[in-house]
Motif scaffolding. Sequence first.
Motif, PDB file in Angstrom:
ATOM      1  N   ASN A  40      10.691   4.525  -9.788  1.00 30.53           N
ATOM      2  CA  ASN A  40      10.500   4.580  -8.194  1.00 30.53           C
ATOM      3  C   ASN A  40       9.135   4.229  -7.659  1.00 30.53           C
ATOM      4  N   ILE A  41       9.232   3.158  -7.051  1.00 29.73           N
ATOM      5  CA  ILE A  41       7.844   2.743  -6.383  1.00 29.73           C
ATOM      6  C   ILE A  41       7.376   3.131  -5.382  1.00 29.73           C
ATOM      7  N   LYS A  42       8.231   3.904  -4.241  1.00 29.83           N
ATOM      8  CA  LYS A  42       7.685   4.623  -3.456  1.00 29.83           C
ATOM      9  C   LYS A  42       7.043   5.951  -3.712  1.00 29.83           C
ATOM     10  N   THR A  43       7.336   6.549  -4.716  1.00 28.72           N
ATOM     11  CA  THR A  43       6.764   7.921  -5.172  1.00 28.72           C
ATOM     12  C   THR A  43       5.770   7.882  -6.061  1.00 28.72           C
ATOM     13  N   SER A  44       5.575   6.690  -6.636  1.00 35.81           N
ATOM     14  CA  SER A  44       4.694   6.231  -7.830  1.00 35.81           C
ATOM     15  C   SER A  44       3.089   6.856  -7.456  1.00 35.81           C
ATOM     16  N   GLN A  45       2.638   7.579  -8.302  1.00 34.18           N
ATOM     17  CA  GLN A  45       1.273   8.174  -8.132  1.00 34.18           C
ATOM     18  C   GLN A  45       0.219   6.926  -8.897  1.00 34.18           C
ATOM     19  N   SER A  46       0.750   6.237  -9.909  1.00 35.32           N
ATOM     20  CA  SER A  46      -0.074   5.206 -10.446  1.00 35.32           C
ATOM     21  C   SER A  46      -0.348   3.950  -9.605  1.00 35.32           C
ATOM     22  N   LEU A  47       0.216   3.581  -8.774  1.00 33.73           N
ATOM     23  CA  LEU A  47       0.332   2.521  -8.005  1.00 33.73           C
ATOM     24  C   LEU A  47      -0.390   2.887  -6.544  1.00 33.73           C
ATOM     25  N   ASP A  48      -1.119   1.800  -6.200  1.00 33.70           N
ATOM     26  CA  ASP A  48      -1.825   1.979  -4.587  1.00 33.70           C
ATOM     27  C   ASP A  48      -0.980   1.327  -3.692  1.00 33.70           C
ATOM     28  N   ASN A  49      -1.141   1.381  -2.492  1.00 28.58           N
ATOM     29  CA  ASN A  49      -0.117   0.810  -1.470  1.00 28.58           C
ATOM     30  C   ASN A  49      -0.272  -0.568  -1.544  1.00 28.58           C
ATOM     31  N   HIS A  50      -1.180  -1.354  -1.854  1.00 30.16           N
ATOM     32  CA  HIS A  50      -1.326  -2.815  -2.029  1.00 30.16           C
ATOM     33  C   HIS A  50      -0.291  -3.194  -3.200  1.00 30.16           C
ATOM     34  N   GLN A  51      -0.246  -2.595  -4.228  1.00 27.78           N
ATOM     35  CA  GLN A  51       0.504  -2.753  -5.483  1.00 27.78           C
ATOM     36  C   GLN A  51       1.923  -2.526  -5.032  1.00 27.78           C
ATOM     37  N   LYS A  52       2.159  -1.678  -4.420  1.00 30.51           N
ATOM     38  CA  LYS A  52       3.499  -1.424  -3.987  1.00 30.51           C
ATOM     39  C   LYS A  52       4.123  -2.309  -3.133  1.00 30.51           C
ATOM     40  N   GLU A  53       3.396  -2.718  -2.229  1.00 31.59           N
ATOM     41  CA  GLU A  53       3.788  -3.813  -1.355  1.00 31.59           C
ATOM     42  C   GLU A  53       3.932  -5.131  -2.171  1.00 31.59           C
ATOM     43  N   LEU A  54       3.131  -5.655  -3.166  1.00 29.74           N
ATOM     44  CA  LEU A  54       3.275  -6.579  -3.857  1.00 29.74           C
ATOM     45  C   LEU A  54       4.678  -6.619  -4.712  1.00 29.74           C
ATOM     46  N   ILE A  55       4.836  -5.301  -5.435  1.00 34.94           N
ATOM     47  CA  ILE A  55       6.130  -5.150  -6.000  1.00 34.94           C
ATOM     48  C   ILE A  55       7.285  -5.215  -5.136  1.00 34.94           C
ATOM     49  N   LYS A  56       7.222  -4.850  -4.053  1.00 37.03           N
ATOM     50  CA  LYS A  56       8.372  -4.755  -2.892  1.00 37.03           C
ATOM     51  C   LYS A  56       8.860  -6.278  -2.517  1.00 37.03           C
ATOM     52  N   GLN A  57       7.703  -6.982  -2.360  1.00 35.37           N
ATOM     53  CA  GLN A  57       7.810  -8.509  -1.979  1.00 35.37           C
ATOM     54  C   GLN A  57       8.280  -9.541  -3.158  1.00 35.37           C
ATOM     55  N   LYS A  58       7.734  -9.093  -4.148  1.00 29.84           N
ATOM     56  CA  LYS A  58       8.008 -10.249  -5.436  1.00 29.84           C
ATOM     57  C   LYS A  58       9.120  -9.765  -6.156  1.00 29.84           C
ATOM     58  N   LEU A  59       9.489  -8.207  -6.213  1.00 28.28           N
ATOM     59  CA  LEU A  59      10.664  -8.038  -6.995  1.00 28.28           C
ATOM     60  C   LEU A  59      11.759  -7.396  -5.941  1.00 28.28           C
ATOM     61  N   SER A  60      11.968  -7.887  -4.984  1.00 31.56           N
ATOM     62  CA  SER A  60      12.896  -7.250  -3.922  1.00 31.56           C
ATOM     63  C   SER A  60      14.353  -7.383  -4.384  1.00 31.56           C
ATOM     64  N   ASN A  61      14.661  -8.589  -5.056  1.00 32.14           N
ATOM     65  CA  ASN A  61      15.945  -8.469  -5.732  1.00 32.14           C
ATOM     66  C   ASN A  61      16.278  -7.612  -6.821  1.00 32.14           C
ATOM     67  N   LYS A  62      15.117  -6.884  -7.541  1.00 28.37           N
ATOM     68  CA  LYS A  62      15.602  -5.901  -8.381  1.00 28.37           C
ATOM     69  C   LYS A  62      15.360  -4.564  -8.101  1.00 28.37           C
ATOM     70  N   LEU A  63      15.027  -4.204  -6.717  1.00 27.10           N
ATOM     71  CA  LEU A  63      14.994  -2.892  -6.199  1.00 27.10           C
ATOM     72  C   LEU A  63      16.184  -2.523  -5.770  1.00 27.10           C
ATOM     73  N   ASN A  64      16.441  -1.109  -5.760  1.00 20.65           N
ATOM     74  CA  ASN A  64      17.700  -0.701  -5.129  1.00 20.65           C
ATOM     75  C   ASN A  64      17.291  -0.304  -3.424  1.00 20.65           C
ATOM     76  N   LYS A  65      18.287   0.743  -2.897  1.00 19.51           N
ATOM     77  CA  LYS A  65      17.675   1.053  -1.740  1.00 19.51           C
ATOM     78  C   LYS A  65      16.955   2.168  -1.718  1.00 19.51           C
ATOM     79  N   ASN A  66      16.729   2.838  -2.693  1.00 16.30           N
ATOM     80  CA  ASN A  66      15.731   3.820  -2.622  1.00 16.30           C
ATOM     81  C   ASN A  66      14.647   3.490  -3.178  1.00 16.30           C
ATOM     82  N   GLY A  67      14.332   2.285  -3.264  1.00 16.09           N
ATOM     83  CA  GLY A  67      12.957   1.725  -3.734  1.00 16.09           C
ATOM     84  C   GLY A  67      12.708   1.732  -5.242  1.00 16.09           C
ATOM     85  N   GLU A  68      13.792   2.026  -5.977  1.00 14.33           N
ATOM     86  CA  GLU A  68      13.754   1.860  -7.498  1.00 14.33           C
ATOM     87  C   GLU A  68      13.881   0.741  -8.151  1.00 14.33           C
TER      88      GLU A  68
END
Length: 136
Positions: A40-68
């Motif tokens: 779960n990218i949204k609730t991850s403690q080991s990622l900062d906000n910038h890293q979370k945004e990068l993952i959301k942008q580049k791996l959007s097709n691999k994420l489900n509705k809950n941000g997992e």
Amino acid sequence: MNNLNFSDIKKEIEIITSRSSGKGGQNVNKVETKVMLKFNIKTSQSLDNHQKELIKQKLSNKLNKNGELIITAEAKRSQLKNKEIAFKKLERLLKKAFEKPKVRKKTKPTKAAQKKRLKSKKLHSEKKKLRKNPEL
């Protein structure tokens, strides 16, 4: 991997096993060899906000509705091997997400390349002229 420790991420991953499809004979019917990793990218403690945004942008097709981010592996007959494969896939995906694309440097064709191109155009033109009917 953009100053990110993969061992920290491993602690936040939910591992789900189930029966796999495919080859394996009776093993398929009895043993849970398919491995699914949920991160779960949204609730991850080991990622900062910038890293979370990068993952959301580049791996959007691999994420489900809950941000997992969900990764599955069921190629091998062993749950342990499938787990290793799934973690390698996850690590590869995250590295790819944090990779900075190379900046393209504009280049001009060399003089030799220009001459070669013009020469081939000229030859092609000559070939077509020879095909023409002289009566017309």
